[in-house]
Design a protein around this motif. Structure first.
Motif, PDB file in Angstrom:
ATOM      1  N   LYS A 184      14.217   6.908  10.062  1.00 22.46           N
ATOM      2  CA  LYS A 184      13.557   8.150   9.651  1.00 22.46           C
ATOM      3  C   LYS A 184      12.590   7.853   8.511  1.00 22.46           C
ATOM      4  O   LYS A 184      12.953   7.253   7.504  1.00 22.46           O
ATOM      5  CB  LYS A 184      14.594   9.183   9.191  1.00 22.46           C
ATOM      6  CG  LYS A 184      15.545   9.652  10.280  1.00 22.46           C
ATOM      7  CD  LYS A 184      16.511  10.706   9.740  1.00 22.46           C
ATOM      8  CE  LYS A 184      17.445  11.222  10.820  1.00 22.46           C
ATOM      9  NZ  LYS A 184      18.344  10.154  11.332  1.00 22.46           N
ATOM     10  N   VAL A 185      11.356   8.270   8.693  1.00 22.36           N
ATOM     11  CA  VAL A 185      10.347   8.138   7.645  1.00 22.36           C
ATOM     12  C   VAL A 185       9.608   9.460   7.519  1.00 22.36           C
ATOM     13  O   VAL A 185       9.543  10.243   8.460  1.00 22.36           O
ATOM     14  CB  VAL A 185       9.337   7.008   7.947  1.00 22.36           C
ATOM     15  CG1 VAL A 185      10.036   5.681   8.133  1.00 22.36           C
ATOM     16  CG2 VAL A 185       8.494   7.344   9.175  1.00 22.36           C
ATOM     17  N   ILE A 186       9.074   9.692   6.336  1.00 21.25           N
ATOM     18  CA  ILE A 186       8.251  10.875   6.117  1.00 21.25           C
ATOM     19  C   ILE A 186       6.861  10.407   5.699  1.00 21.25           C
ATOM     20  O   ILE A 186       6.575   9.212   5.661  1.00 21.25           O
ATOM     21  CB  ILE A 186       8.872  11.803   5.054  1.00 21.25           C
ATOM     22  CG1 ILE A 186       9.043  11.072   3.717  1.00 21.25           C
ATOM     23  CG2 ILE A 186      10.212  12.350   5.531  1.00 21.25           C
ATOM     24  CD1 ILE A 186       9.555  11.972   2.590  1.00 21.25           C
ATOM     25  N   SER A 187       6.013  11.355   5.350  1.00 26.65           N
ATOM     26  CA  SER A 187       4.629  11.056   5.022  1.00 26.65           C
ATOM     27  C   SER A 187       4.513   9.921   4.006  1.00 26.65           C
ATOM     28  O   SER A 187       5.237   9.895   3.007  1.00 26.65           O
ATOM     29  CB  SER A 187       3.954  12.310   4.480  1.00 26.65           C
ATOM     30  OG  SER A 187       2.601  12.062   4.172  1.00 26.65           O
ATOM     31  N   TYR A 188       3.608   8.996   4.287  1.00 26.56           N
ATOM     32  CA  TYR A 188       3.294   7.840   3.443  1.00 26.56           C
ATOM     33  C   TYR A 188       4.317   6.712   3.546  1.00 26.56           C
ATOM     34  O   TYR A 188       4.070   5.616   3.068  1.00 26.56           O
ATOM     35  CB  TYR A 188       3.125   8.228   1.972  1.00 26.56           C
ATOM     36  CG  TYR A 188       2.011   9.205   1.726  1.00 26.56           C
ATOM     37  CD1 TYR A 188       0.684   8.772   1.691  1.00 26.56           C
ATOM     38  CD2 TYR A 188       2.281  10.561   1.554  1.00 26.56           C
ATOM     39  CE1 TYR A 188      -0.348   9.667   1.485  1.00 26.56           C
ATOM     40  CE2 TYR A 188       1.252  11.463   1.337  1.00 26.56           C
ATOM     41  CZ  TYR A 188      -0.068  11.013   1.312  1.00 26.56           C
ATOM     42  OH  TYR A 188      -1.086  11.912   1.105  1.00 26.56           O
ATOM     43  N   GLN A 189       5.487   6.965   4.125  1.00 25.72           N
ATOM     44  CA  GLN A 189       6.480   5.911   4.262  1.00 25.72           C
ATOM     45  C   GLN A 189       6.270   5.136   5.559  1.00 25.72           C
ATOM     46  O   GLN A 189       5.635   5.607   6.491  1.00 25.72           O
ATOM     47  CB  GLN A 189       7.893   6.499   4.275  1.00 25.72           C
ATOM     48  CG  GLN A 189       8.333   7.173   3.000  1.00 25.72           C
ATOM     49  CD  GLN A 189       9.730   7.749   3.127  1.00 25.72           C
ATOM     50  OE1 GLN A 189      10.230   8.000   4.232  1.00 25.72           O
ATOM     51  NE2 GLN A 189      10.381   7.992   2.001  1.00 25.72           N
ATOM     52  N   SER A 190       6.848   3.927   5.601  1.00 31.73           N
ATOM     53  CA  SER A 190       6.910   3.163   6.845  1.00 31.73           C
ATOM     54  C   SER A 190       8.139   2.278   6.782  1.00 31.73           C
ATOM     55  O   SER A 190       8.663   1.979   5.700  1.00 31.73           O
ATOM     56  CB  SER A 190       5.660   2.305   7.044  1.00 31.73           C
ATOM     57  OG  SER A 190       5.599   1.251   6.093  1.00 31.73           O
ATOM     58  N   SER A 191       8.625   1.865   7.947  1.00 32.99           N
ATOM     59  CA  SER A 191       9.810   1.021   7.994  1.00 32.99           C
ATOM     60  C   SER A 191       9.786   0.196   9.270  1.00 32.99           C
ATOM     61  O   SER A 191       9.491   0.713  10.348  1.00 32.99           O
ATOM     62  CB  SER A 191      11.088   1.877   7.951  1.00 32.99           C
ATOM     63  OG  SER A 191      12.238   1.058   7.963  1.00 32.99           O
ATOM     64  N   GLY A 192      10.079  -1.111   9.144  1.00 35.11           N
ATOM     65  CA  GLY A 192      10.057  -1.956  10.318  1.00 35.11           C
ATOM     66  C   GLY A 192      10.661  -3.312  10.052  1.00 35.11           C
ATOM     67  O   GLY A 192      11.357  -3.533   9.061  1.00 35.11           O
ATOM     68  N   ALA A 193      10.399  -4.243  10.961  1.00 34.71           N
ATOM     69  CA  ALA A 193      10.887  -5.613  10.861  1.00 34.71           C
ATOM     70  C   ALA A 193       9.817  -6.539  11.398  1.00 34.71           C
ATOM     71  O   ALA A 193       8.966  -6.126  12.197  1.00 34.71           O
ATOM     72  CB  ALA A 193      12.182  -5.783  11.644  1.00 34.71           C
ATOM     73  N   GLU A 194       9.856  -7.821  10.976  1.00 31.78           N
ATOM     74  CA  GLU A 194       8.752  -8.715  11.345  1.00 31.78           C
ATOM     75  C   GLU A 194       9.113 -10.188  11.237  1.00 31.78           C
ATOM     76  O   GLU A 194      10.075 -10.573  10.564  1.00 31.78           O
ATOM     77  CB  GLU A 194       7.572  -8.467  10.415  1.00 31.78           C
ATOM     78  CG  GLU A 194       7.867  -8.878   8.997  1.00 31.78           C
ATOM     79  CD  GLU A 194       6.950  -8.223   7.965  1.00 31.78           C
ATOM     80  OE1 GLU A 194       6.554  -8.936   7.039  1.00 31.78           O
ATOM     81  OE2 GLU A 194       6.670  -7.020   8.102  1.00 31.78           O
ATOM     82  N   ILE A 195       8.314 -10.998  11.912  1.00 33.81           N
ATOM     83  CA  ILE A 195       8.235 -12.438  11.698  1.00 33.81           C
ATOM     84  C   ILE A 195       6.882 -12.669  11.037  1.00 33.81           C
ATOM     85  O   ILE A 195       5.859 -12.180  11.520  1.00 33.81           O
ATOM     86  CB  ILE A 195       8.283 -13.229  13.015  1.00 33.81           C
ATOM     87  CG1 ILE A 195       9.607 -13.008  13.740  1.00 33.81           C
ATOM     88  CG2 ILE A 195       8.066 -14.716  12.752  1.00 33.81           C
ATOM     89  CD1 ILE A 195       9.671 -13.696  15.097  1.00 33.81           C
ATOM     90  N   SER A 196       6.863 -13.402   9.926  1.00 28.83           N
ATOM     91  CA  SER A 196       5.607 -13.683   9.224  1.00 28.83           C
ATOM     92  C   SER A 196       5.466 -15.181   8.983  1.00 28.83           C
ATOM     93  O   SER A 196       6.436 -15.847   8.624  1.00 28.83           O
ATOM     94  CB  SER A 196       5.566 -12.969   7.863  1.00 28.83           C
ATOM     95  OG  SER A 196       5.594 -11.574   8.018  1.00 28.83           O
ATOM     96  N   LEU A 197       4.254 -15.684   9.181  1.00 30.98           N
ATOM     97  CA  LEU A 197       3.913 -17.050   8.811  1.00 30.98           C
ATOM     98  C   LEU A 197       2.827 -16.981   7.761  1.00 30.98           C
ATOM     99  O   LEU A 197       1.847 -16.229   7.917  1.00 30.98           O
ATOM    100  CB  LEU A 197       3.426 -17.859  10.019  1.00 30.98           C
ATOM    101  CG  LEU A 197       4.476 -18.239  11.062  1.00 30.98           C
ATOM    102  CD1 LEU A 197       4.664 -17.119  12.057  1.00 30.98           C
ATOM    103  CD2 LEU A 197       4.083 -19.522  11.791  1.00 30.98           C
ATOM    104  N   ILE A 198       2.973 -17.767   6.681  1.00 29.46           N
ATOM    105  CA  ILE A 198       2.060 -17.678   5.546  1.00 29.46           C
ATOM    106  C   ILE A 198       1.706 -19.067   5.056  1.00 29.46           C
ATOM    107  O   ILE A 198       2.547 -19.970   5.034  1.00 29.46           O
ATOM    108  CB  ILE A 198       2.681 -16.855   4.402  1.00 29.46           C
ATOM    109  CG1 ILE A 198       3.112 -15.480   4.916  1.00 29.46           C
ATOM    110  CG2 ILE A 198       1.722 -16.706   3.224  1.00 29.46           C
ATOM    111  CD1 ILE A 198       3.916 -14.675   3.929  1.00 29.46           C
ATOM    112  N   ALA A 199       0.446 -19.262   4.653  1.00 30.62           N
ATOM    113  CA  ALA A 199      -0.002 -20.544   4.098  1.00 30.62           C
ATOM    114  C   ALA A 199      -1.136 -20.304   3.123  1.00 30.62           C
ATOM    115  O   ALA A 199      -1.851 -19.304   3.208  1.00 30.62           O
ATOM    116  CB  ALA A 199      -0.471 -21.487   5.206  1.00 30.62           C
TER     117      ALA A 199
END
Length: 390
Positions: free
Chosen positions: A175-190
């Protein structure tokens, strides 16, 4: 708690998280289409129209998805990705047949597929002016209405480089409301903090990105920590779409149930040893598309670290939303968010290496948590109910 660029930092490792923050400082501010439109000057409005004409090509076929999005079937070599200045002069080769998995629907798929595009064309989600009006505020961290919080695991060894990462995440509809976000991810960074290269893929509920509270997949990339380059999905040239029915930003037919059926998103991001491009693959065999190596300056030698886990954004009031199921961690992975079968490769053509353990980190203690469950699949568990993390 320290603060960088308006984003609050919790317990994450300094090197990892600062780079992550810079990469993630691209946050959407939405004030409603009409409100934003009323503030656009004639010059800004003209600029948006120009961008729309570049992104929205003349289609061979138009598909109206039942969940509301419109997809245009564009000739492969005419898709928006190749309008990027760094890609305009390179030779464009239509993908070989064996580079694309079967286009027949997967019987067990929980991601929506669009109707197939004709041979030689690919589906590109039609961009609206409202999309661009929201994205207009992506480039400034000072516009951020809230803060970013994370709970997950990082693989980072000094002197080691990573050329791919994979994992299977259960998918929720927090559950999210205005301006919020929620999730999951794989990230690669260099790369250095000021010019980090970032690629990420996952699922999210983000009304400011998609205009609804539906769980969808998404992509993001940048070559300079989000200062002047990069964006989500195809809101700017970059990601090259290849598959005729799967795109990197589709909605889920259903999501996981606490203690019940777990809906999983299996994905990988891996460098192609032949050309250096970074491919997004789903379900082990479905090659969706790729990020061209030309976009990046730091990924030639691989990523410096990989992250799996949750990410949320708080609202204007500082209240952070649910992460994953919104439940606090217990002994059962099917009660919370998880990433299973985590793998990486530290060689260009190397085998996948299972993640045996890694530094578990999480922000906003008491509201989010993460743990490493030693089982056959070595499962990362994460999540929490959210709250006033400020």
């Amino acid at each position: 708690m320290a603060s960088f660029f308006g984003l609050k930092i919790g317990s994450f490792q300094p090197i990892f998280f600062l780079g992550l923050v810079l990469a993630y400082h691209v946050v959407i501010l939405v004030e409603g289409g009409r409100d934003i439109a009323s503030r656009l000057s004639e010059e800004e409005d003209l600029e948006l129209e120009t961008q729309l004409s570049i992104l929205n090509k003349s289609p061979i076929k138009t598909i109206h998805a039942y969940w509301g999005d419109i997809y245009d079937c564009i000739e492969f070599h005419k898709q928006p990705a190749f309008d990027h200045p760094l890609l305009k002069n390179r030779t464009i080769t239509t993908p070989k047949r064996d580079e694309i998995a079967s286009t027949r629907p997967h019987k067990t798929s929980v991601m929506s597929q669009i109707e197939g595009c004709p041979k030689g064309t690919v589906p590109i989600r039609r961009t609206t002016k409202e999309d661009l009006m929201r994205a207009k505020y992506l480039s400034s961290s000072s516009n951020s209405p809230g803060d970013e919080y994370f709970a997950g695991i990082t693989v980072q060894t000094e002197g080691e480089r990573y050329f791919g990462a994979s994992g299977s995440a259960n998918v929720w509809n927090p559950k999210v409301i205005s301006y919020q976000s929620s999730g999951a991810e794989i990230s690669l960074i260099a790369g250095p903090i000021e010019h980090a290269n970032v690629i990420r893929f996952g699922w999210t509920v983000d009304p400011e990105l998609y205009g609804d509270n539906v769980t969808r997949s998404y992509t993001y990339w940048t070559s300079d920590s989000g200062y002047t380059t990069g964006c989500y999905n195809t809101l700017c040239p970059g990601f090259v779409q290849v598959h005729p029915t799967y795109t990197p930003f589709l909605h889920f037919n259903k999501t996981s149930v606490i203690g019940g059926e777990q809906i999983q998103l299996l994905s990988s991001i891996q460098m192609d040893p032949e050309n250096g491009h970074w491919w997004l693959t789903m379900d082990n065999t479905t090659k969706v598309g790729y990020w061209p190596k030309d976009l990046f300056t730091q990924f030639q030698l691989g990523a410096e670290y990989v992250y799996w886990g949750g990410r949320v954004r708080s609202g204007k009031d500082g209240i952070a939303p649910e992460m994953a199921s919104g439940e606090k961690l217990d002994d059962f992975p099917n009660h919370v968010g998880y990433y299973a079968a985590l793998n990486y490769t530290n060689e260009v053509e190397g085998d996948w290496i299972p993640v045996q353990k890694g530094p578990i980190s999480f922000d906003c203690k008491g509201y989010y948590d993460a743990s490493w469950k030693y089982s056959e699949d070595h499962v990362l568990m994460y999540g929490g109910p959210g709250g006033p993390c400020a």
